[in-house]
Design a protein around this motif. Structure first.
Motif, PDB file in Angstrom:
ATOM      1  N   GLU A 371       0.834  -1.208   0.000  1.00 18.83           N
ATOM      2  CA  GLU A 371       0.000   0.000   0.000  1.00 18.83           C
ATOM      3  C   GLU A 371       0.868   1.257   0.000  1.00 18.83           C
ATOM      4  OE1 GLU A 371      -3.150   2.275   2.993  1.00 18.83           O
ATOM      5  OE2 GLU A 371      -2.694   0.158   3.311  1.00 18.83           O
ATOM      6  N   MET A 372       1.959   1.235   0.792  1.00 20.68           N
ATOM      7  CA  MET A 372       2.856   2.387   0.812  1.00 20.68           C
ATOM      8  C   MET A 372       3.435   2.635  -0.575  1.00 20.68           C
ATOM      9  SD  MET A 372       6.367   3.041   3.016  1.00 20.68           S
ATOM     10  CE  MET A 372       7.368   1.949   1.991  1.00 20.68           C
ATOM     11  N   ASN A 373       3.850   1.555  -1.242  1.00 18.14           N
ATOM     12  CA  ASN A 373       4.410   1.709  -2.590  1.00 18.14           C
ATOM     13  C   ASN A 373       3.370   2.223  -3.573  1.00 18.14           C
ATOM     14  OD1 ASN A 373       7.006   0.918  -1.946  1.00 18.14           O
ATOM     15  ND2 ASN A 373       6.662  -1.229  -2.429  1.00 18.14           N
ATOM     16  N   GLU A 374       2.151   1.684  -3.493  1.00 16.97           N
ATOM     17  CA  GLU A 374       1.089   2.113  -4.414  1.00 16.97           C
ATOM     18  C   GLU A 374       0.758   3.589  -4.240  1.00 16.97           C
ATOM     19  OE1 GLU A 374      -1.999  -0.625  -3.539  1.00 16.97           O
ATOM     20  OE2 GLU A 374      -0.955  -2.342  -4.449  1.00 16.97           O
ATOM     21  N   ASN A 375       0.847   4.061  -3.003  1.00 13.93           N
ATOM     22  CA  ASN A 375       0.560   5.471  -2.740  1.00 13.93           C
ATOM     23  C   ASN A 375       1.628   6.397  -3.329  1.00 13.93           C
ATOM     24  OD1 ASN A 375      -1.807   4.921  -1.358  1.00 13.93           O
ATOM     25  ND2 ASN A 375      -0.826   4.878   0.652  1.00 13.93           N
ATOM     26  N   ARG A 376       2.762   5.819  -3.722  1.00 19.91           N
ATOM     27  CA  ARG A 376       3.840   6.636  -4.262  1.00 19.91           C
ATOM     28  C   ARG A 376       3.837   6.665  -5.797  1.00 19.91           C
ATOM     29  NH1 ARG A 376       9.095   5.131  -0.671  1.00 19.91           N
ATOM     30  NH2 ARG A 376       9.823   7.164  -1.397  1.00 19.91           N
ATOM     31  N   LEU A 377       2.947   5.915  -6.404  1.00 18.53           N
ATOM     32  CA  LEU A 377       2.837   5.951  -7.863  1.00 18.53           C
ATOM     33  C   LEU A 377       2.490   7.367  -8.322  1.00 18.53           C
ATOM     34  CD1 LEU A 377       0.941   2.604  -8.571  1.00 18.53           C
ATOM     35  CD2 LEU A 377       3.282   3.176  -9.277  1.00 18.53           C
ATOM     36  N   GLY A 378       3.247   7.867  -9.274  1.00 20.68           N
ATOM     37  CA  GLY A 378       3.037   9.228  -9.775  1.00 20.68           C
ATOM     38  C   GLY A 378       3.802  10.286  -8.999  1.00 20.68           C
ATOM     39  N   GLU A 379       4.355   9.927  -7.835  1.00 20.60           N
ATOM     40  CA  GLU A 379       5.094  10.879  -7.022  1.00 20.60           C
ATOM     41  C   GLU A 379       6.505  11.080  -7.585  1.00 20.60           C
ATOM     42  OE1 GLU A 379       6.954  11.133  -2.475  1.00 20.60           O
ATOM     43  OE2 GLU A 379       5.413   9.636  -2.942  1.00 20.60           O
ATOM     44  N   THR A 380       7.001  12.294  -7.499  1.00 21.97           N
ATOM     45  CA  THR A 380       8.397  12.566  -7.826  1.00 21.97           C
ATOM     46  C   THR A 380       9.172  12.650  -6.528  1.00 21.97           C
ATOM     47  OG1 THR A 380       7.836  13.736  -9.865  1.00 21.97           O
ATOM     48  CG2 THR A 380      10.008  14.149  -8.932  1.00 21.97           C
ATOM     49  N   LEU A 381      10.093  11.728  -6.352  1.00 20.37           N
ATOM     50  CA  LEU A 381      10.812  11.639  -5.080  1.00 20.37           C
ATOM     51  C   LEU A 381      12.316  11.766  -5.288  1.00 20.37           C
ATOM     52  CD1 LEU A 381      12.049   8.527  -5.197  1.00 20.37           C
ATOM     53  CD2 LEU A 381       9.738   7.928  -4.510  1.00 20.37           C
ATOM     54  N   GLU A 382      12.988  12.056  -4.201  1.00 19.64           N
ATOM     55  CA  GLU A 382      14.445  12.149  -4.222  1.00 19.64           C
ATOM     56  C   GLU A 382      15.041  10.774  -3.948  1.00 19.64           C
ATOM     57  OE1 GLU A 382      16.969  15.592  -2.510  1.00 19.64           O
ATOM     58  OE2 GLU A 382      16.984  14.037  -0.953  1.00 19.64           O
ATOM     59  N   ALA A 383      16.047  10.411  -4.732  1.00 21.67           N
ATOM     60  CA  ALA A 383      16.712   9.124  -4.553  1.00 21.67           C
ATOM     61  C   ALA A 383      18.214   9.302  -4.632  1.00 21.67           C
ATOM     62  CB  ALA A 383      16.247   8.123  -5.613  1.00 21.67           C
ATOM     63  N   LEU A 384      18.913   8.472  -3.906  1.00 16.97           N
ATOM     64  CA  LEU A 384      20.371   8.434  -3.934  1.00 16.97           C
ATOM     65  C   LEU A 384      20.794   7.331  -4.894  1.00 16.97           C
ATOM     66  CD1 LEU A 384      23.237   9.009  -2.986  1.00 16.97           C
ATOM     67  CD2 LEU A 384      22.766   7.706  -0.908  1.00 16.97           C
ATOM     68  N   CYS A 385      21.355   7.708  -6.032  1.00 19.20           N
ATOM     69  CA  CYS A 385      21.770   6.731  -7.041  1.00 19.20           C
ATOM     70  C   CYS A 385      22.972   5.942  -6.533  1.00 19.20           C
ATOM     71  CB  CYS A 385      22.122   7.430  -8.346  1.00 19.20           C
ATOM     72  SG  CYS A 385      22.734   6.305  -9.629  1.00 19.20           S
TER      73      CYS A 385
END
Length: 446
Positions: A371-385
């Motif tokens: 559910e947490m992952n599904e709620n992030r669909l469409g979100e632009t988030l910061e990630a450490l490559c």
């Protein structure tokens, strides 16, 4: 003095890794050569974990693999350090003759003399006072260049009924604020962008040295350094103060990702575990944290099958998890560890029952994480490559919600090149086997 080729293998937790890094620095300072693999080394120092059965088995398997190298003439000596040797000194001596020497958890700083002794044909056994170790010193940092650990204390005074760690690591000892800030400055100057603050219990930092909790003050100072992310492991619920919450809320560098091991929620079981606090206090704390810290991701540890846990207590735990929707959970089957209070308790739970309960909790947690992952669909988030993943055919990284080696990944496509250690913005487009998949948007300007 001879120059020896020394390899290190570190097992277990990040706190153990820091001890390995300290030993490696001492060995290099003494003029010996650090080599990446045990094949061809004069000595391999195996720093072990001895916390639970699986960790013990892993350590023994590594000892036997090193013994095969020694038999084949590819390694000369084996030196076993850490929690396994501290806990099973006599057993190692009698049952693992392949081991040439041992270092307990109170003797990491004797590694150079132990290496020189074992290469001289002796069988050193160094077991100093586990509550009076020297915990500062230099480190030969072995993690990726952009991420490193800062261990702020050693030992533990919690004495949870199921846990052997205080007997292996000694009393809680905070490092001085000055030594920590000096070490953190070196890490920052070296290009570390993600600082992971660790100890067996970081919330008790300063209680022994300064007679008051000092984690909030330490974090204020760490935020002045050139880190982009500061991650916290582990916070005990009874010592999370309003001041600490304020510091986390006020500083964007401190991630809204908190690792708070609760172990259970039933008041009877918490008391049997020798845990401070009650279920209601945990519920109230979680509510306060979620109110103050937007987007908070909670991680916890849970034990199923502690002596005295019946079906009613287990059902209460399941209901609690469904209500609280904790995003990350490590679920462990209780195992009676020799020397702990819980191992002597009546009403031991059958191991198959404990295993079944653990599986049920994992099953409960899976849809919560989905559910947490599904709620992030469409979100632009910061990630450490963290580099290009050949198997996935795209880049891989982590968001604030994903700690090193224990949580999920963020995979993303990009037409250009992205250097490991770069912070990027990624728009989430899909979920693949519990991990996020997305598209690169831009590099974050630090």
């Amino acid at each position: 003095m001879s120059n020896y080729r020394v390899a290190f293998i570190s097992l277990g937790c990040a706190k153990n890794l820091v001890n390995t890094e300290q030993m490696a620095a001492l060995v290099r300072e003494a003029g010996h050569t650090i080599v990446p693999d045990p094949e061809g080394a004069d000595v391999c120092v195996l720093n072990t974990c001895g916390f639970i059965d699986s960790a013990k088995s892993e350590a023994i398997d590594n000892i036997l693999e090193l013994a095969r190298l020694k038999d084949a003439g590819q390694l000369k000596k084996i030196l076993v350090a850490g929690c396994l040797s501290q806990r099973y000194r006599e057993d190692i001596r009698t049952e693992l003759p392949e081991v040439d020497g041992m270092l307990g958890t109170g003797s990491y700083n004797e590694v150079v003399s132990a290496i020189e002794s074992v290469m001289g044909g002796e069988s050193p056994e160094c077991f100093g006072d586990i509550s009076h170790t020297y915990d500062d010193g230099e480190r030969l940092v072995s993690t990726v260049p952009w991420s490193a650990y800062l261990k702020i204390a050693e030992g533990c005074d919690n004495y949870c009924a199921f846990c052997i760690i205080p007997y292996l690591r000694g009393h809680y000892r905070s490092r001085s604020m000055e030594s920590l800030l000096s070490e953190a400055k070196k890490l920052s100057d070296a290009g570390v962008k993600e600082l992971i603050v660790i100890a067996q219990d970081i919330t008790r930092y300063g209680m022994d040295l300064y007679k008051k909790p000092m984690l909030a003050e330490l974090l204020r100072e760490l935020c002045k350094l050139d880190f982009h992310w500061i991650r916290l492991h582990y916070l005990y619920p009874d010592m999370i103060t309003d001041e600490l919450i304020d510091v986390i809320a006020e500083n964007d560098k401190i991630l809204n990702y908190l690792d708070i091991p609760i172990q259970h929620c039933n008041d009877k079981i918490l008391k049997a575990m020798c845990r401070r606090g009650t279920k209601q206090q945990i519920v109230d704390l979680f509510a306060k944290l979620r109110e103050r810290l937007p987007g908070l991701v909670l991680r916890t540890s849970l034990i199923c099958g502690l002596p005295g846990e019946g079906e009613a207590e287990f059902e209460e735990l399941c209901e609690f998890l469904e209500e609280q929707r904790i995003e990350r959970a490590g679920v462990f089957q209780y195992s009676p560890e020799e020397g702990t209070k819980a191992a002597e308790m009546p009403d031991q739970v059958d191991s198959e029952v404990a295993q079944r309960r653990g599986g049920l909790v994992v099953g409960l947690q899976s849809p919560i994480m989905d559910e947490m992952n599904e709620n992030r669909l469409g979100e632009t988030l910061e990630a450490l490559c963290e580099g290009f993943d050949e198997e996935m055919g795209c880049y891989a990284g982590r968001s604030y919600a994903d700690s090193v080696d224990i949580d999920g990944r963020v995979y993303f496509t990009c037409a250009g090149d992205v250097a490991p250690g770069t912070f990027v913005r990624v728009t989430v487009t899909d979920i693949v086997d519990g991990d996020l998949m997305g598209e690169f948007e831009e590099v974050v300007k630090l």
